[in-house]
Enzyme design. Sequence first.
Site, PDB file in Angstrom:
ATOM      1  N   ARG A 154       0.821  -1.230   0.000  1.00 46.88           N
ATOM      2  CA  ARG A 154       0.000   0.000   0.000  1.00 46.88           C
ATOM      3  C   ARG A 154       0.848   1.269   0.000  1.00 46.88           C
ATOM      4  O   ARG A 154       0.649   2.173  -0.799  1.00 46.88           O
ATOM      5  CB  ARG A 154      -0.880   0.043   1.253  1.00 46.88           C
ATOM      6  CG  ARG A 154      -1.962  -0.979   1.296  1.00 46.88           C
ATOM      7  CD  ARG A 154      -2.819  -0.745   2.533  1.00 46.88           C
ATOM      8  NE  ARG A 154      -3.693  -1.863   2.755  1.00 46.88           N
ATOM      9  CZ  ARG A 154      -3.346  -2.968   3.417  1.00 46.88           C
ATOM     10  NH1 ARG A 154      -2.151  -3.065   3.948  1.00 46.88           N
ATOM     11  NH2 ARG A 154      -4.198  -3.956   3.557  1.00 46.88           N
ATOM     12  N   ILE A 155       1.803   1.338   0.942  1.00 45.77           N
ATOM     13  CA  ILE A 155       2.560   2.596   1.086  1.00 45.77           C
ATOM     14  C   ILE A 155       3.487   2.791  -0.112  1.00 45.77           C
ATOM     15  O   ILE A 155       3.559   3.873  -0.700  1.00 45.77           O
ATOM     16  CB  ILE A 155       3.358   2.613   2.416  1.00 45.77           C
ATOM     17  CG1 ILE A 155       2.400   2.499   3.606  1.00 45.77           C
ATOM     18  CG2 ILE A 155       4.194   3.883   2.522  1.00 45.77           C
ATOM     19  CD1 ILE A 155       3.079   2.291   4.961  1.00 45.77           C
ATOM     20  N   ASP A 174       9.346  -6.871  -4.343  1.00 47.75           N
ATOM     21  CA  ASP A 174       8.556  -7.252  -3.174  1.00 47.75           C
ATOM     22  C   ASP A 174       8.520  -8.780  -3.151  1.00 47.75           C
ATOM     23  O   ASP A 174       8.157  -9.414  -4.155  1.00 47.75           O
ATOM     24  CB  ASP A 174       7.134  -6.684  -3.316  1.00 47.75           C
ATOM     25  CG  ASP A 174       6.323  -6.841  -2.032  1.00 47.75           C
ATOM     26  OD1 ASP A 174       5.740  -5.842  -1.578  1.00 47.75           O
ATOM     27  OD2 ASP A 174       6.254  -7.971  -1.500  1.00 47.75           O
ATOM     28  N   CYS A 230      11.237   4.952   6.027  1.00 46.08           N
ATOM     29  CA  CYS A 230      10.071   5.372   6.819  1.00 46.08           C
ATOM     30  C   CYS A 230       9.337   4.116   7.272  1.00 46.08           C
ATOM     31  O   CYS A 230       8.119   4.120   7.449  1.00 46.08           O
ATOM     32  CB  CYS A 230       9.142   6.267   5.997  1.00 46.08           C
ATOM     33  SG  CYS A 230       9.882   7.848   5.576  1.00 46.08           S
ATOM     34  N   ALA A 231      10.099   3.004   7.416  1.00 45.57           N
ATOM     35  CA  ALA A 231       9.491   1.717   7.793  1.00 45.57           C
ATOM     36  C   ALA A 231       9.889   1.364   9.228  1.00 45.57           C
ATOM     37  O   ALA A 231       9.196   1.749  10.175  1.00 45.57           O
ATOM     38  CB  ALA A 231       9.904   0.648   6.796  1.00 45.57           C
ATOM     39  N   ARG A 232      11.021   0.699   9.407  1.00 42.19           N
ATOM     40  CA  ARG A 232      11.501   0.363  10.749  1.00 42.19           C
ATOM     41  C   ARG A 232      13.024   0.434  10.781  1.00 42.19           C
ATOM     42  O   ARG A 232      13.699  -0.021   9.841  1.00 42.19           O
ATOM     43  CB  ARG A 232      11.076  -1.062  11.145  1.00 42.19           C
ATOM     44  CG  ARG A 232       9.639  -1.194  11.601  1.00 42.19           C
ATOM     45  CD  ARG A 232       9.346  -0.437  12.906  1.00 42.19           C
ATOM     46  NE  ARG A 232       7.966  -0.538  13.334  1.00 42.19           N
ATOM     47  CZ  ARG A 232       6.982   0.304  12.987  1.00 42.19           C
ATOM     48  NH1 ARG A 232       7.241   1.332  12.202  1.00 42.19           N
ATOM     49  NH2 ARG A 232       5.760   0.135  13.451  1.00 42.19           N
ATOM     50  N   ASP A 256      13.062   8.022   9.350  1.00 42.93           N
ATOM     51  CA  ASP A 256      12.017   8.375  10.319  1.00 42.93           C
ATOM     52  C   ASP A 256      12.119   7.465  11.542  1.00 42.93           C
ATOM     53  O   ASP A 256      11.387   7.648  12.501  1.00 42.93           O
ATOM     54  CB  ASP A 256      10.649   8.187   9.632  1.00 42.93           C
ATOM     55  CG  ASP A 256       9.483   8.669  10.497  1.00 42.93           C
ATOM     56  OD1 ASP A 256       9.605   9.757  11.093  1.00 42.93           O
ATOM     57  OD2 ASP A 256       8.449   7.966  10.574  1.00 42.93           O
ATOM     58  N   GLU A 261      14.867   3.457  19.657  1.00 47.11           N
ATOM     59  CA  GLU A 261      14.240   4.784  19.706  1.00 47.11           C
ATOM     60  C   GLU A 261      13.947   5.154  21.152  1.00 47.11           C
ATOM     61  O   GLU A 261      13.383   4.326  21.870  1.00 47.11           O
ATOM     62  CB  GLU A 261      12.942   4.784  18.884  1.00 47.11           C
ATOM     63  CG  GLU A 261      13.221   4.631  17.398  1.00 47.11           C
ATOM     64  CD  GLU A 261      11.957   4.585  16.537  1.00 47.11           C
ATOM     65  OE1 GLU A 261      10.847   4.707  17.076  1.00 47.11           O
ATOM     66  OE2 GLU A 261      12.101   4.403  15.321  1.00 47.11           O
ATOM     67  N   HIS A 280       9.982   9.421  14.014  1.00 46.94           N
ATOM     68  CA  HIS A 280       8.921   8.405  13.867  1.00 46.94           C
ATOM     69  C   HIS A 280       7.543   9.072  13.775  1.00 46.94           C
ATOM     70  O   HIS A 280       6.643   8.815  14.576  1.00 46.94           O
ATOM     71  CB  HIS A 280       8.982   7.396  15.028  1.00 46.94           C
ATOM     72  CG  HIS A 280       8.331   6.078  14.688  1.00 46.94           C
ATOM     73  ND1 HIS A 280       8.771   4.874  15.175  1.00 46.94           N
ATOM     74  CD2 HIS A 280       7.257   5.781  13.898  1.00 46.94           C
ATOM     75  CE1 HIS A 280       8.007   3.897  14.718  1.00 46.94           C
ATOM     76  NE2 HIS A 280       7.082   4.432  13.930  1.00 46.94           N
ATOM     77  N   GLY A 282       5.871   9.179  10.661  1.00 49.17           N
ATOM     78  CA  GLY A 282       5.293   8.820   9.367  1.00 49.17           C
ATOM     79  C   GLY A 282       3.779   8.793   9.372  1.00 49.17           C
ATOM     80  O   GLY A 282       3.126   9.304   8.456  1.00 49.17           O
ATOM     81  N   ALA A 283       3.210   8.214  10.407  1.00 49.07           N
ATOM     82  CA  ALA A 283       1.751   8.048  10.448  1.00 49.07           C
ATOM     83  C   ALA A 283       1.065   9.239  11.100  1.00 49.07           C
ATOM     84  O   ALA A 283      -0.153   9.318  11.146  1.00 49.07           O
ATOM     85  CB  ALA A 283       1.427   6.795  11.248  1.00 49.07           C
TER      86      ALA A 283
END
Length: 307
Positions: A154-155, A174, A230-232, A256, A261, A280, A282-283
């Site tokens: 999706r992202i 992917d 921007c994932a992990r 991000d 963290e 962090h 992103g969302a």
Amino acid sequence: MPKIILTDKLNEKVIEILESNGFEVNVAWDIPKEDLPKIIGEYDAIIVRSATKVRGDLLENAINLKVVGRAGVGLDNIDLETTMKRGIRVVNTPAATTNSVAELALTMVLASTRDVVKGTYEIKNNPGSFKTMKKELFSREITGKTLGLIGAGRIGTSLAVKCKALGMEVIGYDAFVSENPVVEMKLSMGDVLKDADYISLHLPLTKETKHMIGKDQINLMKKGAVLINCARGGIVDEDAAHDGLKSGQLGYYCTDVFEVEPPAPDNPLLHHEHVIISPHIGAQTMEGSYRASVQAAERVIEAFKEL
Ligand code: 3PG
């Protein structure tokens, strides 16, 4: 009346939805996380974001817990093995924040290209550097450049649509998706790494993806490529990223997220001028947070109906 505790900041709409569906809600998003194991035993459900770790002491003491709601995508802060064994349902909101995260990744594409972060920092600290900065910040356009996606769900797809509208080519890899209407899918990650000017990661942190981007992968990239995470944090080997930046193999690391963290003050990435950081977020937009909060409440309510 089921009792639910909310332990990370959400949109207040979540309270209204849960209360109107018969839940007794404890809004505990300011509670120190170490106090949660002492009180979790009273609750039938919990809604978290990424800050609350639903594992260890918290889960051991959660004797009445039936449902965990994750207002967001990543489930790496939840011990899924234990919740599954104990029959605790876990629900998340996979699509709620897609656009917000994709917009942050796009920000990283543009910010690294023109380096407005460095311009701002240098000129605020020393207005006299204006002319030097004007000479130094001489960049390229993103039009015609190639974005490589590792993870085209999706992202990744949302970012691809935006970047294509800006004239970029988009290729991707992917492990679970071989066709995508807007991305030219490649057969291996290496095929993406070697041809992309910008590489953006859009996949979860799992045992398989931990440190998936390390020294070998960075060496496969075009010299000066920009890596966007921007994932992990744990997906990228941070030491390898730092080495890549020092040698110039990596042009920028835009992140991000960190493996730990908040990052330790001596994390070398914090001290490299070609690292662009956000905390962090992103969302974390008004729209994304509203959708994630509402959907988390709805999914928890549905889960209780199915118990
Ligand atoms: C997610 O997995 O949804 C994002 O990383 C956001 O996490 P957050 O809800 O803690 O901001």
